[in-house]
Design a protein around this motif. Structure first.
Motif, PDB file in Angstrom:
ATOM      1  N   UNK A 130      -2.631  -6.305  26.936  1.00  0.00           N
ATOM      2  CA  UNK A 130      -3.859  -6.486  26.157  1.00  0.00           C
ATOM      3  C   UNK A 130      -4.376  -7.909  26.288  1.00  0.00           C
ATOM      4  N   UNK A 131      -3.470  -8.877  26.265  1.00  0.00           N
ATOM      5  CA  UNK A 131      -3.903 -10.272  26.404  1.00  0.00           C
ATOM      6  C   UNK A 131      -4.420 -10.553  27.814  1.00  0.00           C
ATOM      7  N   UNK A 132      -3.786  -9.948  28.802  1.00  0.00           N
ATOM      8  CA  UNK A 132      -4.212 -10.181  30.188  1.00  0.00           C
ATOM      9  C   UNK A 132      -5.593  -9.592  30.462  1.00  0.00           C
ATOM     10  N   UNK A 133      -6.000  -8.621  29.677  1.00  0.00           N
ATOM     11  CA  UNK A 133      -7.322  -8.016  29.844  1.00  0.00           C
ATOM     12  C   UNK A 133      -8.432  -8.845  29.197  1.00  0.00           C
ATOM     13  N   UNK A 134      -8.044  -9.948  28.571  1.00  0.00           N
ATOM     14  CA  UNK A 134      -9.025 -10.811  27.937  1.00  0.00           C
ATOM     15  C   UNK A 134      -9.461 -10.352  26.557  1.00  0.00           C
ATOM     16  N   UNK A 135      -8.726  -9.439  25.969  1.00  0.00           N
ATOM     17  CA  UNK A 135      -9.063  -8.945  24.633  1.00  0.00           C
ATOM     18  C   UNK A 135      -8.693  -9.981  23.576  1.00  0.00           C
ATOM     19  N   UNK A 136      -9.580 -10.284  22.648  1.00  0.00           N
ATOM     20  CA  UNK A 136      -9.248 -11.227  21.564  1.00  0.00           C
ATOM     21  C   UNK A 136      -8.287 -10.603  20.559  1.00  0.00           C
ATOM     22  N   UNK A 137      -7.030 -10.487  20.959  1.00  0.00           N
ATOM     23  CA  UNK A 137      -6.060  -9.742  20.166  1.00  0.00           C
ATOM     24  C   UNK A 137      -5.872 -10.348  18.782  1.00  0.00           C
ATOM     25  N   UNK A 138      -5.685 -11.674  18.706  1.00  0.00           N
ATOM     26  CA  UNK A 138      -5.369 -12.312  17.423  1.00  0.00           C
ATOM     27  C   UNK A 138      -6.499 -12.120  16.413  1.00  0.00           C
ATOM     28  N   UNK A 139      -7.721 -12.412  16.820  1.00  0.00           N
ATOM     29  CA  UNK A 139      -8.842 -12.296  15.892  1.00  0.00           C
ATOM     30  C   UNK A 139      -9.108 -10.865  15.455  1.00  0.00           C
ATOM     31  N   UNK A 140      -9.076  -9.943  16.416  1.00  0.00           N
ATOM     32  CA  UNK A 140      -9.314  -8.547  16.075  1.00  0.00           C
ATOM     33  C   UNK A 140      -8.187  -7.968  15.234  1.00  0.00           C
ATOM     34  N   UNK A 141      -6.945  -8.394  15.496  1.00  0.00           N
ATOM     35  CA  UNK A 141      -5.834  -7.900  14.693  1.00  0.00           C
ATOM     36  C   UNK A 141      -5.995  -8.345  13.245  1.00  0.00           C
ATOM     37  N   UNK A 142      -6.371  -9.598  13.025  1.00  0.00           N
ATOM     38  CA  UNK A 142      -6.572 -10.081  11.659  1.00  0.00           C
ATOM     39  C   UNK A 142      -7.684  -9.297  10.962  1.00  0.00           C
ATOM     40  N   UNK A 143      -8.769  -9.032  11.687  1.00  0.00           N
ATOM     41  CA  UNK A 143      -9.878  -8.278  11.108  1.00  0.00           C
ATOM     42  C   UNK A 143      -9.450  -6.858  10.760  1.00  0.00           C
ATOM     43  N   UNK A 144      -8.717  -6.222  11.652  1.00  0.00           N
ATOM     44  CA  UNK A 144      -8.301  -4.836  11.423  1.00  0.00           C
ATOM     45  C   UNK A 144      -7.299  -4.741  10.277  1.00  0.00           C
ATOM     46  N   UNK A 145      -6.401  -5.709  10.163  1.00  0.00           N
ATOM     47  CA  UNK A 145      -5.467  -5.725   9.033  1.00  0.00           C
ATOM     48  C   UNK A 145      -6.236  -5.879   7.718  1.00  0.00           C
ATOM     49  N   UNK A 146      -7.260  -6.730   7.722  1.00  0.00           N
ATOM     50  CA  UNK A 146      -8.067  -6.907   6.514  1.00  0.00           C
ATOM     51  C   UNK A 146      -8.791  -5.614   6.141  1.00  0.00           C
ATOM     52  N   UNK A 147      -9.346  -4.918   7.128  1.00  0.00           N
ATOM     53  CA  UNK A 147     -10.030  -3.650   6.853  1.00  0.00           C
ATOM     54  C   UNK A 147      -9.045  -2.616   6.323  1.00  0.00           C
ATOM     55  N   UNK A 148      -7.864  -2.545   6.943  1.00  0.00           N
ATOM     56  CA  UNK A 148      -6.856  -1.589   6.493  1.00  0.00           C
ATOM     57  C   UNK A 148      -6.438  -1.867   5.058  1.00  0.00           C
ATOM     58  N   UNK A 149      -6.221  -3.135   4.744  1.00  0.00           N
ATOM     59  CA  UNK A 149      -5.804  -3.495   3.385  1.00  0.00           C
ATOM     60  C   UNK A 149      -6.895  -3.195   2.369  1.00  0.00           C
ATOM     61  N   UNK A 150      -8.144  -3.535   2.697  1.00  0.00           N
ATOM     62  CA  UNK A 150      -9.249  -3.296   1.774  1.00  0.00           C
ATOM     63  C   UNK A 150      -9.470  -1.805   1.550  1.00  0.00           C
ATOM     64  N   UNK A 151      -9.450  -1.023   2.636  1.00  0.00           N
ATOM     65  CA  UNK A 151      -9.663   0.423   2.509  1.00  0.00           C
ATOM     66  C   UNK A 151      -8.559   1.069   1.685  1.00  0.00           C
ATOM     67  N   UNK A 152      -7.315   0.687   1.942  1.00  0.00           N
ATOM     68  CA  UNK A 152      -6.197   1.267   1.200  1.00  0.00           C
ATOM     69  C   UNK A 152      -6.251   0.896  -0.271  1.00  0.00           C
ATOM     70  N   UNK A 153      -6.506  -0.385  -0.545  1.00  0.00           N
ATOM     71  CA  UNK A 153      -6.553  -0.838  -1.933  1.00  0.00           C
ATOM     72  C   UNK A 153      -7.681  -0.152  -2.698  1.00  0.00           C
ATOM     73  N   UNK A 154      -8.849   0.001  -2.069  1.00  0.00           N
ATOM     74  CA  UNK A 154      -9.974   0.645  -2.743  1.00  0.00           C
ATOM     75  C   UNK A 154      -9.663   2.105  -3.070  1.00  0.00           C
ATOM     76  N   UNK A 155      -9.031   2.814  -2.129  1.00  0.00           N
ATOM     77  CA  UNK A 155      -8.700   4.218  -2.367  1.00  0.00           C
ATOM     78  C   UNK A 155      -7.606   4.366  -3.417  1.00  0.00           C
ATOM     79  N   UNK A 156      -6.545   3.581  -3.285  1.00  0.00           N
ATOM     80  CA  UNK A 156      -5.418   3.686  -4.217  1.00  0.00           C
ATOM     81  C   UNK A 156      -5.854   3.320  -5.635  1.00  0.00           C
ATOM     82  N   UNK A 157      -6.735   2.356  -5.766  1.00  0.00           N
ATOM     83  CA  UNK A 157      -7.193   1.950  -7.091  1.00  0.00           C
ATOM     84  C   UNK A 157      -7.923   3.075  -7.812  1.00  0.00           C
ATOM     85  N   UNK A 158      -8.525   3.996  -7.060  1.00  0.00           N
ATOM     86  CA  UNK A 158      -9.307   5.063  -7.692  1.00  0.00           C
ATOM     87  C   UNK A 158      -8.545   6.379  -7.823  1.00  0.00           C
TER      88      UNK A 158
END
Length: 321
Positions: free
Chosen positions: A215-243
């Motif tokens: 993935x890194x050799x393909x020039x994909x911004x792994x670190x930045x996208x991983x942080x963004x995806x973890x944030x989305x996963x956490x927000x989506x899960x927390x919003x659903x579980x809270x309700x």
């Protein structure tokens, strides 16, 4: 396929709006204020909210399985479920709420806020222990540790103050009973935001399927996208579980069903898993209200039984079938 899932969701939404405490009680043609209030303020928000919560869990599950490259990953891997349970238990202990009080204002506002804060706190603790999101294995292990510790703390509170057990039971089993219109709108907005952020970064999940170094050799911004995806996963899960509380298996099963319907890249898998998750939880909610009417089966129990059965069938089916 997306159109078919949308039509199924629309039919289930109508079914959810037609179910009352005594079974099938359609109120679409009613002209009195009480019936209109029941339809528009209780039934429709509950059905729409169930779909949105399932969509959030389906999206979070697809992200989790892509990030961790594990088909058994689910949205609760970062400890959000145990954190939410601890938050709710802590509020009940600190405020001295009785089971009757928890069924009123606290269920709509206090317990929802406590669940969201607890889930968010657990995710932040996981990220702190893992020192960010750079190493997937460290993040996974930190999530397991946080889930165990926070779960143990919630159990300790229930052991020390057994009076909160009844109030906490609905949350632990999973329920859509307390979803109101503001909660449905909040979850719909969170789902739209999550998809808007996750889909553009989904090519990183495709690249990670080939391995970290590739993935890194393909020039994909792994670190930045991983942080963004973890944030989305956490927000989506927390919003659903809270309700809706701790609804089992939706986030785990929805991506598998989506892959069974089609073999898309993650750009299409993420919204497809959200659609499947919404349909699954809305169908479970309708079934939970209809099976033993006027009694209601906790929706989390139903999703656990059906989701576990589906995974067992998936494990034991013959290759190529």
């Amino acid at each position: 396929m997306a159109i078919a899932l949308g039509l199924i969701a629309a039919l289930l939404l109508l079914a959810g709006a037609g179910l009352g405490s005594e079974g099938w009680q359609p109120l679409w043609g009613a002209d009195d204020a009480a019936s209109r209030a029941i339809l528009w303020d209780i039934r429709l928000p509950r059905a729409a909210g169930a779909w949105c919560a399932g969509g959030l869990l389906g999206l979070a599950g697809a992200i989790a399985q892509g990030l961790f490259r594990n088909p058994l990953a689910d949205p609760y891997l970062l400890g959000s479920a145990s954190g939410a349970a601890l938050g709710v238990a802590g509020l009940l202990v600190l405020s001295g709420l009785s089971p009757m009080a928890a069924a009123g204002w606290a269920a709509s506002w206090g317990l929802t806020g406590a669940a969201f804060a607890g889930a968010l706190g657990a995710v932040l603790t996981t990220l702190a222990l893992a020192r960010g999101v750079q190493q997937t294995l460290r993040l996974l292990l930190a999530g397991v540790v946080v889930a165990m510790v926070f779960g143990a703390l919630a159990s300790l509170l229930m052991y020390e103050v057994p009076e909160i057990l009844r109030s906490l039971q609905s949350f632990m089993l999973g329920t859509t009973s307390f979803i109101a219109a503001p909660a449905a709108v909040l979850m719909a907005g969170t789902l739209a935001l999550g998809l808007a952020l996750a889909v553009p970064a989904s090519r990183t999940l495709d690249a990670l399927a080939l391995g970290e170094s590739t993935a890194r050799s393909l020039g994909t911004p792994v670190a930045g996208h991983r942080a963004l995806l973890v944030a989305v996963m956490a927000l989506a899960t927390a919003a659903a579980v809270a309700q809706v509380g701790l609804v089992a298996f939706i986030g785990l099963v929805a991506p598998h069903v989506a892959r069974g319907l089609a073999r898309p890249t993650h750009r299409w898998l993420l919204p497809l898993a959200a659609l499947v998750g919404g349909v699954l939880l809305l169908a479970a909610d309708v079934a939970a209200r209809w099976l033993l009417a006027p009694r209601e089966v906790p929706v989390g129990i139903l999703t656990a039984v059906l989701g576990g059965g589906y995974l067992l069938w998936l494990m034991n089916r013959r290759p190529g079938r």
